[in-house]
Enzyme design. Structure first.
Site, PDB file in Angstrom:
ATOM      1  N   LYS A  76       0.863  -1.193   0.000  1.00 32.95           N
ATOM      2  CA  LYS A  76       0.000   0.000   0.000  1.00 32.95           C
ATOM      3  C   LYS A  76       0.890   1.231   0.000  1.00 32.95           C
ATOM      4  O   LYS A  76       1.910   1.256   0.704  1.00 32.95           O
ATOM      5  CB  LYS A  76      -0.922  -0.039   1.225  1.00 32.95           C
ATOM      6  CG  LYS A  76      -1.941   1.114   1.272  1.00 32.95           C
ATOM      7  CD  LYS A  76      -2.973   0.912   2.384  1.00 32.95           C
ATOM      8  CE  LYS A  76      -3.948   2.084   2.457  1.00 32.95           C
ATOM      9  NZ  LYS A  76      -5.009   1.887   3.486  1.00 32.95           N
ATOM     10  N   SER A 151     -10.126   2.321   2.608  1.00 26.86           N
ATOM     11  CA  SER A 151      -9.197   3.044   1.767  1.00 26.86           C
ATOM     12  C   SER A 151      -8.216   2.138   1.022  1.00 26.86           C
ATOM     13  O   SER A 151      -7.542   2.594   0.107  1.00 26.86           O
ATOM     14  CB  SER A 151      -8.402   4.028   2.623  1.00 26.86           C
ATOM     15  OG  SER A 151      -7.567   3.323   3.541  1.00 26.86           O
ATOM     16  N   SER A 175     -10.554   0.001   6.885  1.00 25.76           N
ATOM     17  CA  SER A 175      -9.967   0.022   5.538  1.00 25.76           C
ATOM     18  C   SER A 175      -9.298  -1.262   5.072  1.00 25.76           C
ATOM     19  O   SER A 175      -8.916  -1.354   3.908  1.00 25.76           O
ATOM     20  CB  SER A 175      -8.943   1.146   5.441  1.00 25.76           C
ATOM     21  OG  SER A 175      -9.613   2.349   5.249  1.00 25.76           O
TER      22      SER A 175
END
Ligand code: GLN
Length: 486
Positions: A76, A151, A175
């Site tokens: 990420k 997210s 998330s």
């Protein structure tokens, strides 16, 4: 190759069925062919990946490979990576190249894993649909007209589409779990303090935790094992040995007691999702799990509490982006005040600005007691609810992960409150600091959904084992979106 589990990939490498270079190239080819449409990666790092793969192949040849050596992953883009842009979904950090690695990046590199690139995400991890990213939305591989959740939208889309076998992610209010549920993946957010936050760009420091999204609990266990542990560079990291998550997967779950909180099964869940969660409960009963109705009376307050605490911490954390030291700097400002204002106004997107304004407001003189202090007190009550349940003999808590399957692009982006309510089932675990995960439990009109397990502090091994046993008895997690299977 991309349909293999992590242990299968490790065996293939060990038995020389393929090399790490070949495996890595396979994924790089898939990314080149398929990611243009999905937009999971914001940065692909082929040279770094192939160099890591070559080093992994040398270790394998020397008989020095661990279970993750030579296996690719996606990171990420919230984790700092030395020499590679770390943009956190924001224009503010579009040109930021980190001078150091996050601890988890270092740890996974040390295991011999191969980083394919950096994954798209909502700006500063604020969002539930990946629509707030400066780099554009990510498409859900199950239906490209729908969001992948957020997210960690890039993390889930890349694993669901077979553009990496596993990916890292972060979870401040859901998330990891909500996007995992929307893309048929297994996602785990460990106990607060279990994984180092050093080098992970801060959103709300008392809630943020790193974890993984994977195609099974077993795959997740391998990487969580490698990521977890004390880090002297993170003062909130906990100095306690890491349980053996992988060998913990073989245990019977007979006789375990799982609590069903009535507040989580009230109205608000789509009927199709409810039916699948209830079916999952029946499957677990068949494996010998006992269920008990419980109450977590303060859980309905978790969304409002979070939307005071998280923006308050975000407004403070994001104060560092002032256009002076790093990040976006406005051109031609005539005073320091103007430099700050314009750099922040240009660098941050609308959702981030909204959070900063909410946070600044709730922390300001006169409102601090009314909002921030009050929210901290409610946070304690939410924590106490879980503490009481676990003290009463509940081993784990089960609930839905998300109210519905993936929604269409634009459906909620004009209505922040509707977007915030996405995390109604996931936020309490962050406020309490307990571990939680989501795992697949079926499809509503071809779209995946999942259910959530929450556990007592440091019960990751037990949670992963329950998930693994469930996955031995079901095959939801083995389903692929047709377009990406072959
Ligand atoms: N959707 C929540 C938010 O927008 C949670 C995000 C997260 O867990 N990073 O704040």
């Amino acid at each position: 190759m991309h349909t293999h589990s992590l242990p299968e990939l490790a065996a293939g490498l060990r038995e020389k069925k393929f090399s790490s270079r070949e495996l890595t190239q396979h994924y790089l080819n898939r990314i080149a062919a398929l990611d243009g449409d999905i937009n999971a990666y914001v940065t692909v790092t082929p040279e770094r990946a192939l160099a890591q793969a070559a080093a992994a192949d040398a270790l394998i040849a020397a008989g020095k490979a661990g279970p993750l050596t030579g296996i690719p992953l996606g990171q990420k883009d919230i984790f700092c990576t030395k020499g590679v842009r770390t943009a956190c979904g924001s224009k503010m950090l579009d040109s930021f190249v980190s001078p150091y690695d996050a601890t988890i990046v270092e740890k996974l590199d040390a295991e011999g894993m191969v980083m394919l690139g950096k994954l798209n995400m909502d700006e500063f991890a604020m969002g539930s649909s990946n629509e707030t990213s400066y780099y554009g939305p990510v498409k859900n591989p199950w239906d490209k007209t729908r969001v992948p959740g957020g997210s960690s939208g890039g993390s889930v889309a890349c694993v669901a589409a077979g553009l990496a076998p596993i990916a890292t992610a972060t979870d401040t209010g859901g998330s990891i779990r909500q996007p995992a549920a929307l893309t048929n993946l297994t996602g785990i957010k460990p106990t607060y303090g279990r994984v180092s936050r050093y080098g992970m760009i801060a959103f709300a420091s008392s809630l943020d935790q790193a974890g993984v999204v994977a195609r099974s609990a077993e795959d997740a266990a391998y990487v969580m094992q490698a990521m977890s542990g004390f880090d002297p560079k993170d003062s909130t990291s906990v100095d306690r040995p890491v349980d053996d998550l992988v060998s913990g997967l073989g245990h019977s779950i007979k006789g375990l007691t799982i609590g069903l909180p009535k507040e989580y099964f009230a109205d608000g869940m789509a009927p199709g999702v409810r039916a699948l969660v209830e079916q999952a409960i029946e499957t677990l009963k068949g494996l010998g799990v006992r269920f008990k109705d419980i109450s977590l009376p303060n859980s309905p307050l978790s969304v409002p509490t979070y939307y005071v605490v998280a923006p308050a911490e975000a407004s403070s954390n994001l104060a560092r982006f002032d256009g002076v030291r790093y990040g976006h700097r406005a051109e031609g400002a005539k005073s320091l005040g103007e430099l700050y204002e314009r750099s922040r106004g240009e660098g941050f997107g609308a959702e981030v600005q909204r959070r900063i304004m909410i946070g600044t407001y709730v922390l300001s003189h006169g409102y601090y007691d009314a909002y921030y202090l009050q929210a901290q007190k409610v946070r304690r009550l939410i924590y106490d609810d879980f503490k009481r349940a676990f003290a009463d003999g509940i081993d784990l808590v089960l609930s839905p992960t998300a109210t519905d399957v993936a929604f269409k692009f634009g459906d909620k982006s004009d209505d922040p409150v509707a977007m915030y309510l996405n995390d109604i089932y996931t936020i309490a675990a962050n406020l309490a600091g307990i571990p939680a995960m989501s795992l697949p439990c079926g499809f509503v009109d071809g779209l995946p959904t999942g259910f959530q397990l929450m556990g007592n502090f440091f019960s990751e091994a037990r949670m992963l084992n329950v998930a693994h046993q469930f996955q031995q008895a079901t095959d939801f997690h083995k389903q692929w979106p047709t377009e990406f299977a072959s």
